[in-house]
Design a protein around this motif. Sequence first.
Motif, PDB file in Angstrom:
ATOM      1  N   VAL A  27       1.325  -0.316  10.699  1.00 31.36           N
ATOM      2  CA  VAL A  27       0.011  -0.890  10.433  1.00 31.36           C
ATOM      3  C   VAL A  27      -0.731   0.156   9.606  1.00 31.36           C
ATOM      4  CG1 VAL A  27      -2.053  -1.957  11.426  1.00 31.36           C
ATOM      5  CG2 VAL A  27       0.112  -2.045  12.680  1.00 31.36           C
ATOM      6  N   PRO A  28      -0.576   0.113   8.272  1.00 28.15           N
ATOM      7  CA  PRO A  28      -1.107   1.186   7.429  1.00 28.15           C
ATOM      8  C   PRO A  28      -2.615   1.379   7.513  1.00 28.15           C
ATOM      9  CG  PRO A  28      -0.116  -0.574   6.097  1.00 28.15           C
ATOM     10  CD  PRO A  28       0.139  -0.891   7.518  1.00 28.15           C
ATOM     11  N   LYS A  29      -3.388   0.294   7.621  1.00 27.76           N
ATOM     12  CA  LYS A  29      -4.847   0.415   7.699  1.00 27.76           C
ATOM     13  C   LYS A  29      -5.278   1.228   8.903  1.00 27.76           C
ATOM     14  CE  LYS A  29      -7.791  -2.946   7.500  1.00 27.76           C
ATOM     15  NZ  LYS A  29      -8.381  -4.283   7.642  1.00 27.76           N
ATOM     16  N   GLU A  30      -4.494   1.143   9.979  1.00 23.63           N
ATOM     17  CA  GLU A  30      -4.839   1.824  11.229  1.00 23.63           C
ATOM     18  C   GLU A  30      -3.965   3.057  11.466  1.00 23.63           C
ATOM     19  OE1 GLU A  30      -4.566  -1.308  14.134  1.00 23.63           O
ATOM     20  OE2 GLU A  30      -5.840  -2.607  12.928  1.00 23.63           O
ATOM     21  N   LYS A  31      -3.110   3.361  10.506  1.00 25.21           N
ATOM     22  CA  LYS A  31      -2.190   4.503  10.593  1.00 25.21           C
ATOM     23  C   LYS A  31      -1.365   4.469  11.882  1.00 25.21           C
ATOM     24  CE  LYS A  31      -4.660   7.661   7.582  1.00 25.21           C
ATOM     25  NZ  LYS A  31      -5.763   7.046   7.010  1.00 25.21           N
ATOM     26  N   LYS A  32      -0.875   3.275  12.230  1.00 28.42           N
ATOM     27  CA  LYS A  32      -0.060   3.094  13.431  1.00 28.42           C
ATOM     28  C   LYS A  32       1.404   2.967  13.041  1.00 28.42           C
ATOM     29  CE  LYS A  32      -2.893   0.756  16.856  1.00 28.42           C
ATOM     30  NZ  LYS A  32      -2.669   1.479  18.049  1.00 28.42           N
ATOM     31  N   LYS A  33       2.249   3.561  13.869  1.00 31.93           N
ATOM     32  CA  LYS A  33       3.690   3.428  13.734  1.00 31.93           C
ATOM     33  C   LYS A  33       4.248   3.265  15.141  1.00 31.93           C
ATOM     34  CE  LYS A  33       5.781   6.814  11.669  1.00 31.93           C
ATOM     35  NZ  LYS A  33       6.667   7.902  11.180  1.00 31.93           N
ATOM     36  N   ILE A  34       4.874   2.106  15.409  1.00 29.98           N
ATOM     37  CA  ILE A  34       5.397   1.808  16.738  1.00 29.98           C
ATOM     38  C   ILE A  34       6.910   1.637  16.628  1.00 29.98           C
ATOM     39  CG2 ILE A  34       5.329   0.197  18.683  1.00 29.98           C
ATOM     40  CD1 ILE A  34       2.481  -0.630  17.520  1.00 29.98           C
ATOM     41  N   THR A  35       7.639   2.446  17.370  1.00 32.92           N
ATOM     42  CA  THR A  35       9.093   2.377  17.351  1.00 32.92           C
ATOM     43  C   THR A  35       9.568   1.220  18.222  1.00 32.92           C
ATOM     44  OG1 THR A  35       9.251   4.753  16.999  1.00 32.92           O
ATOM     45  CG2 THR A  35      11.222   3.657  17.848  1.00 32.92           C
ATOM     46  N   ILE A  36      10.536   0.463  17.714  1.00 28.61           N
ATOM     47  CA  ILE A  36      11.100  -0.681  18.418  1.00 28.61           C
ATOM     48  C   ILE A  36      12.615  -0.498  18.510  1.00 28.61           C
ATOM     49  CG2 ILE A  36      11.408  -3.200  18.391  1.00 28.61           C
ATOM     50  CD1 ILE A  36       8.459  -2.361  18.652  1.00 28.61           C
ATOM     51  N   ILE A  37      13.136  -0.601  19.723  1.00 23.12           N
ATOM     52  CA  ILE A  37      14.574  -0.467  19.968  1.00 23.12           C
ATOM     53  C   ILE A  37      15.077  -1.777  20.559  1.00 23.12           C
ATOM     54  CG2 ILE A  37      16.371   0.817  21.211  1.00 23.12           C
ATOM     55  CD1 ILE A  37      14.891   2.597  19.234  1.00 23.12           C
ATOM     56  N   LEU A  38      16.186  -2.270  20.054  1.00 22.83           N
ATOM     57  CA  LEU A  38      16.790  -3.492  20.578  1.00 22.83           C
ATOM     58  C   LEU A  38      17.637  -3.137  21.802  1.00 22.83           C
ATOM     59  CD1 LEU A  38      17.357  -6.554  20.159  1.00 22.83           C
ATOM     60  CD2 LEU A  38      19.378  -5.852  18.851  1.00 22.83           C
ATOM     61  N   THR A  39      17.144  -3.505  22.980  1.00 24.09           N
ATOM     62  CA  THR A  39      17.885  -3.284  24.221  1.00 24.09           C
ATOM     63  C   THR A  39      18.660  -4.560  24.556  1.00 24.09           C
ATOM     64  OG1 THR A  39      16.076  -4.109  25.596  1.00 24.09           O
ATOM     65  CG2 THR A  39      16.073  -1.724  25.093  1.00 24.09           C
ATOM     66  N   GLU A  40      19.552  -4.487  25.525  1.00 19.25           N
ATOM     67  CA  GLU A  40      20.294  -5.679  25.949  1.00 19.25           C
ATOM     68  C   GLU A  40      19.335  -6.745  26.472  1.00 19.25           C
ATOM     69  OE1 GLU A  40      23.690  -5.122  28.499  1.00 19.25           O
ATOM     70  OE2 GLU A  40      24.298  -3.331  27.371  1.00 19.25           O
ATOM     71  N   GLU A  41      18.331  -6.315  27.222  1.00 20.13           N
ATOM     72  CA  GLU A  41      17.337  -7.244  27.765  1.00 20.13           C
ATOM     73  C   GLU A  41      16.577  -7.951  26.637  1.00 20.13           C
ATOM     74  OE1 GLU A  41      13.289  -6.134  29.690  1.00 20.13           O
ATOM     75  OE2 GLU A  41      14.735  -6.258  31.352  1.00 20.13           O
ATOM     76  N   GLU A  42      16.148  -7.191  25.634  1.00 17.96           N
ATOM     77  CA  GLU A  42      15.424  -7.774  24.496  1.00 17.96           C
ATOM     78  C   GLU A  42      16.342  -8.686  23.689  1.00 17.96           C
ATOM     79  OE1 GLU A  42      12.418  -7.839  24.434  1.00 17.96           O
ATOM     80  OE2 GLU A  42      11.414  -5.915  24.405  1.00 17.96           O
ATOM     81  N   GLU A  43      17.591  -8.294  23.558  1.00 19.36           N
ATOM     82  CA  GLU A  43      18.570  -9.108  22.836  1.00 19.36           C
ATOM     83  C   GLU A  43      18.701 -10.485  23.488  1.00 19.36           C
ATOM     84  OE1 GLU A  43      23.261  -8.613  21.715  1.00 19.36           O
ATOM     85  OE2 GLU A  43      22.055  -6.791  21.871  1.00 19.36           O
ATOM     86  N   GLU A  44      18.829 -10.510  24.805  1.00 21.36           N
ATOM     87  CA  GLU A  44      18.929 -11.779  25.541  1.00 21.36           C
ATOM     88  C   GLU A  44      17.649 -12.601  25.397  1.00 21.36           C
ATOM     89  OE1 GLU A  44      20.024 -11.040  29.626  1.00 21.36           O
ATOM     90  OE2 GLU A  44      21.778  -9.863  29.020  1.00 21.36           O
ATOM     91  N   ARG A  45      16.501 -11.941  25.450  1.00 23.83           N
ATOM     92  CA  ARG A  45      15.217 -12.634  25.334  1.00 23.83           C
ATOM     93  C   ARG A  45      15.069 -13.273  23.953  1.00 23.83           C
ATOM     94  NH1 ARG A  45      10.204 -11.808  23.565  1.00 23.83           N
ATOM     95  NH2 ARG A  45      10.545  -9.676  22.891  1.00 23.83           N
ATOM     96  N   ILE A  46      15.443 -12.546  22.907  1.00 30.01           N
ATOM     97  CA  ILE A  46      15.329 -13.070  21.541  1.00 30.01           C
ATOM     98  C   ILE A  46      16.322 -14.213  21.322  1.00 30.01           C
ATOM     99  CG2 ILE A  46      15.612 -12.512  19.077  1.00 30.01           C
ATOM    100  CD1 ILE A  46      12.962 -11.471  20.355  1.00 30.01           C
ATOM    101  N   GLN A  47      17.524 -14.095  21.866  1.00 33.37           N
ATOM    102  CA  GLN A  47      18.493 -15.193  21.746  1.00 33.37           C
ATOM    103  C   GLN A  47      17.959 -16.447  22.434  1.00 33.37           C
ATOM    104  OE1 GLN A  47      21.948 -13.195  23.343  1.00 33.37           O
ATOM    105  NE2 GLN A  47      22.740 -12.738  21.307  1.00 33.37           N
ATOM    106  N   LYS A  48      17.373 -16.266  23.608  1.00 30.58           N
ATOM    107  CA  LYS A  48      16.784 -17.401  24.337  1.00 30.58           C
ATOM    108  C   LYS A  48      15.622 -17.987  23.541  1.00 30.58           C
ATOM    109  CE  LYS A  48      14.884 -18.841  28.725  1.00 30.58           C
ATOM    110  NZ  LYS A  48      13.942 -18.535  29.737  1.00 30.58           N
ATOM    111  N   MET A  49      14.806 -17.133  22.950  1.00 31.17           N
ATOM    112  CA  MET A  49      13.687 -17.592  22.137  1.00 31.17           C
ATOM    113  C   MET A  49      14.186 -18.433  20.961  1.00 31.17           C
ATOM    114  SD  MET A  49      10.757 -15.446  20.069  1.00 31.17           S
ATOM    115  CE  MET A  49      10.050 -14.727  21.540  1.00 31.17           C
ATOM    116  N   CYS A  50      15.265 -18.014  20.334  1.00 29.97           N
ATOM    117  CA  CYS A  50      15.828 -18.774  19.215  1.00 29.97           C
ATOM    118  C   CYS A  50      16.284 -20.159  19.669  1.00 29.97           C
ATOM    119  CB  CYS A  50      16.982 -18.008  18.562  1.00 29.97           C
ATOM    120  SG  CYS A  50      16.436 -16.557  17.645  1.00 29.97           S
ATOM    121  N   GLU A  51      16.847 -20.251  20.864  1.00 29.66           N
ATOM    122  CA  GLU A  51      17.235 -21.546  21.420  1.00 29.66           C
ATOM    123  C   GLU A  51      15.997 -22.410  21.661  1.00 29.66           C
ATOM    124  OE1 GLU A  51      19.488 -20.650  24.953  1.00 29.66           O
ATOM    125  OE2 GLU A  51      21.024 -19.574  23.796  1.00 29.66           O
ATOM    126  N   GLU A  52      14.921 -21.803  22.168  1.00 34.97           N
ATOM    127  CA  GLU A  52      13.674 -22.525  22.413  1.00 34.97           C
ATOM    128  C   GLU A  52      13.068 -23.017  21.102  1.00 34.97           C
ATOM    129  OE1 GLU A  52      11.239 -19.711  24.506  1.00 34.97           O
ATOM    130  OE2 GLU A  52      12.475 -19.815  26.315  1.00 34.97           O
TER     131      GLU A  52
END
Length: 165
Positions: free
Chosen positions: A110-135
């Motif tokens: 978020v350049p205006k706010e000088k924010k940098k947030i690291t995101i890691i794909l975990t197994e739990e997040e992977e399952e959640r995103i796959q389920k979201m795609c089905e939804e």
Amino acid sequence: MIEITGYLVLSYSNCVREAWLVAHRIFPESENMNLALGRLIHETSYENRREKDIAIDNIRLDMVEEKKGRTIVSEIKKSKYSLEGARDQLLFYLLRLKEMGVHAEGQLLVPKEKKKITIILTEEEEERIQKMCEEVQKLVEGPIPGIERAQNKCKNCAYYTYCWV
């Protein structure tokens, strides 16, 4: 069957009605100031980086860098207000890259706010995103959803006039 994209995942996280509209190619107001500002921030931020706007299969990455042997995929946003949806969008990209054999880390910028947030794909997040795609797939196959949110939460949405006027 519709092709799921990162933008569709972002839209779904923000509002199921927005996701349905996006999936059915009902585009928001092109003159929307928030969209215009977002495009401007995307185009003018991190201009010194070489790998911007990379399209691979059904994903479009804002920025890709190699740092100390790691692949870092960044998503640039105009403000902190839709970071939950942006996080899901980035996790979708990381999952698709993983399926292609590319293991990467993510960053929300978020350049205006000088924010940098690291995101890691975990197994739990992977399952959640796959389920979201089905939804999302089920959502777009059905009728247009009703309006779920209060009008004040929708005021900055590019679909505002479509839903509320």
